[in-house]
Design a protein around this motif. Structure first.
Motif, short mmCIF file in Angstrom:
data_model
loop_
_atom_site.label_atom_id
_atom_site.label_comp_id
_atom_site.label_asym_id
_atom_site.label_seq_id
_atom_site.Cartn_x
_atom_site.Cartn_y
_atom_site.Cartn_z
N LYS A 1 -34.91 -6.54 -37.54
CA LYS A 1 -33.87 -5.80 -36.82
C LYS A 1 -33.82 -4.35 -37.25
O LYS A 1 -33.74 -3.45 -36.41
N ASP A 2 -33.89 -4.10 -38.55
CA ASP A 2 -33.81 -2.72 -39.04
C ASP A 2 -34.98 -1.86 -38.57
O ASP A 2 -34.80 -0.71 -38.16
N GLU A 3 -36.19 -2.40 -38.64
CA GLU A 3 -37.37 -1.64 -38.23
C GLU A 3 -37.36 -1.37 -36.72
O GLU A 3 -37.66 -0.26 -36.28
N ILE A 4 -37.00 -2.36 -35.93
CA ILE A 4 -36.95 -2.17 -34.49
C ILE A 4 -35.85 -1.19 -34.12
O ILE A 4 -36.03 -0.33 -33.26
N THR A 5 -34.71 -1.26 -34.80
CA THR A 5 -33.63 -0.31 -34.54
C THR A 5 -34.09 1.11 -34.85
O THR A 5 -33.88 2.03 -34.06
N ARG A 6 -34.73 1.30 -36.00
CA ARG A 6 -35.22 2.62 -36.39
C ARG A 6 -36.21 3.17 -35.36
O ARG A 6 -36.08 4.31 -34.90
N CYS A 7 -37.16 2.35 -34.96
CA CYS A 7 -38.17 2.80 -33.99
C CYS A 7 -37.56 3.09 -32.62
O CYS A 7 -37.92 4.08 -31.97
N ALA A 8 -36.64 2.25 -32.19
CA ALA A 8 -36.01 2.46 -30.87
C ALA A 8 -35.17 3.74 -30.87
O ALA A 8 -35.21 4.50 -29.89
N ARG B 1 -26.74 5.35 -28.66
CA ARG B 1 -27.26 4.66 -29.83
C ARG B 1 -26.49 3.36 -30.09
O ARG B 1 -27.09 2.32 -30.41
N ASP B 2 -25.17 3.40 -29.92
CA ASP B 2 -24.36 2.20 -30.15
C ASP B 2 -24.71 1.09 -29.16
O ASP B 2 -24.75 -0.08 -29.52
N ILE B 3 -24.95 1.45 -27.91
CA ILE B 3 -25.35 0.47 -26.89
C ILE B 3 -26.69 -0.14 -27.28
O ILE B 3 -26.88 -1.36 -27.21
N LEU B 4 -27.63 0.69 -27.69
CA LEU B 4 -28.95 0.21 -28.10
C LEU B 4 -28.84 -0.71 -29.32
O LEU B 4 -29.44 -1.79 -29.35
N LYS B 5 -28.07 -0.30 -30.33
CA LYS B 5 -27.92 -1.12 -31.53
C LYS B 5 -27.26 -2.47 -31.20
O LYS B 5 -27.66 -3.50 -31.74
N ALA B 6 -26.30 -2.47 -30.30
CA ALA B 6 -25.65 -3.73 -29.89
C ALA B 6 -26.66 -4.64 -29.20
O ALA B 6 -26.66 -5.86 -29.41
N PHE C 1 -40.84 -3.78 -28.46
CA PHE C 1 -39.46 -4.15 -28.15
C PHE C 1 -39.04 -3.36 -26.92
O PHE C 1 -39.28 -2.16 -26.82
N ARG C 2 -38.38 -4.05 -25.98
CA ARG C 2 -37.96 -3.42 -24.72
C ARG C 2 -36.46 -3.57 -24.54
O ARG C 2 -35.87 -4.57 -24.91
N TRP C 3 -35.86 -2.53 -23.93
CA TRP C 3 -34.44 -2.56 -23.60
C TRP C 3 -34.24 -1.82 -22.29
O TRP C 3 -35.16 -1.21 -21.78
N ASN C 4 -33.04 -1.92 -21.75
CA ASN C 4 -32.75 -1.36 -20.42
C ASN C 4 -33.70 -1.92 -19.37
O ASN C 4 -34.16 -1.20 -18.49
N ILE C 5 -33.99 -3.20 -19.46
CA ILE C 5 -34.90 -3.82 -18.49
C ILE C 5 -34.16 -3.98 -17.16
O ILE C 5 -33.11 -4.61 -17.11
N GLN C 6 -34.71 -3.36 -16.12
CA GLN C 6 -34.08 -3.39 -14.81
C GLN C 6 -35.11 -3.74 -13.74
O GLN C 6 -36.22 -3.22 -13.76
N GLN C 7 -34.69 -4.61 -12.83
CA GLN C 7 -35.56 -5.01 -11.73
C GLN C 7 -35.19 -4.24 -10.48
O GLN C 7 -34.00 -4.10 -10.16
N THR C 8 -36.19 -3.74 -9.78
CA THR C 8 -35.99 -3.08 -8.49
C THR C 8 -37.07 -3.58 -7.54
O THR C 8 -38.07 -4.16 -7.96
N THR D 1 -38.56 -1.95 -14.76
CA THR D 1 -38.67 -0.74 -15.57
C THR D 1 -37.85 -0.96 -16.84
O THR D 1 -36.88 -1.73 -16.84
N CYS D 2 -38.25 -0.28 -17.89
CA CYS D 2 -37.55 -0.43 -19.16
C CYS D 2 -37.92 0.71 -20.10
O CYS D 2 -38.81 1.50 -19.82
N ASP D 3 -37.19 0.77 -21.20
CA ASP D 3 -37.57 1.60 -22.33
C ASP D 3 -38.24 0.68 -23.33
O ASP D 3 -37.90 -0.51 -23.41
N GLU D 4 -39.21 1.21 -24.06
CA GLU D 4 -39.86 0.37 -25.05
C GLU D 4 -40.32 1.20 -26.24
O GLU D 4 -40.49 2.41 -26.16
N THR D 5 -40.49 0.49 -27.35
CA THR D 5 -40.99 1.10 -28.58
C THR D 5 -41.90 0.12 -29.28
O THR D 5 -41.84 -1.08 -29.03
N ILE D 6 -42.73 0.64 -30.15
CA ILE D 6 -43.62 -0.18 -30.96
C ILE D 6 -43.13 -0.14 -32.40
O ILE D 6 -42.82 0.92 -32.94
N ALA D 7 -43.05 -1.32 -33.02
CA ALA D 7 -42.64 -1.43 -34.42
C ALA D 7 -43.70 -2.26 -35.16
O ALA D 7 -44.29 -3.17 -34.58
N TRP D 8 -43.89 -1.95 -36.42
CA TRP D 8 -44.88 -2.67 -37.21
C TRP D 8 -44.30 -3.85 -37.96
O TRP D 8 -45.04 -4.63 -38.54
#
Length: 108
Positions: free
Chosen positions: A49-56, A96-101, A22-29, A38-45
């Motif tokens: 929504k709950d698992e991705i939120t927890r991992c992020a 965290r609130d921005i990420l959860k939204a 899962f990726r967030w803060n995806i920005q093009q330059t 560029t982005c932030d990313e995490t791996i979830a199994w």
């Protein structure tokens, strides 16, 4: 974790081993005429929504770091620490609130 791509990455995609990225803060330059994302990313199994939120959230802060932020905030409220000790926790909560939204919007 921070990541960079030479193409626009998908918000959520299977990794191929049963997990999902899962990726967030995806920005093009543009760097030297080349588009870079560029982005932030995490791996979830689990692709929930709950698992991705927890991992992020764990990409942002470890459980120990989160507990320290909470303890410092509470100590500042009890006037044991200076009032400025509240700000790191407030900053974390805002992030965290921005990420959860963002995750909520993806799964809407």
């Amino acid at each position: 974790m921070k990541a960079s791509y030479d193409h626009e990455p998908l918000k959520l995609e299977p990794v191929g081993n049963g997990s999902f990225c899962f990726r967030w803060n995806i920005q093009q330059t543009t760097v030297e005429g080349n588009d870079i994302w560029t982005c932030d990313e995490t791996i979830a199994w689990k692709k929930t929504k709950d698992e991705i939120t927890r991992c992020a959230i764990r990409e942002i802060v470890t459980p120990d770091q989160e507990m320290k932020l909470i303890n410092d905030f509470n100590a500042a409220n009890a006037e044991i620490l200076p009032a400025s000790s509240k700000q790191p926790y407030l900053d974390y909560i805002a992030q965290r609130d921005i990420l959860k939204a963002d995750i909520d919007n993806y799964f809407a």
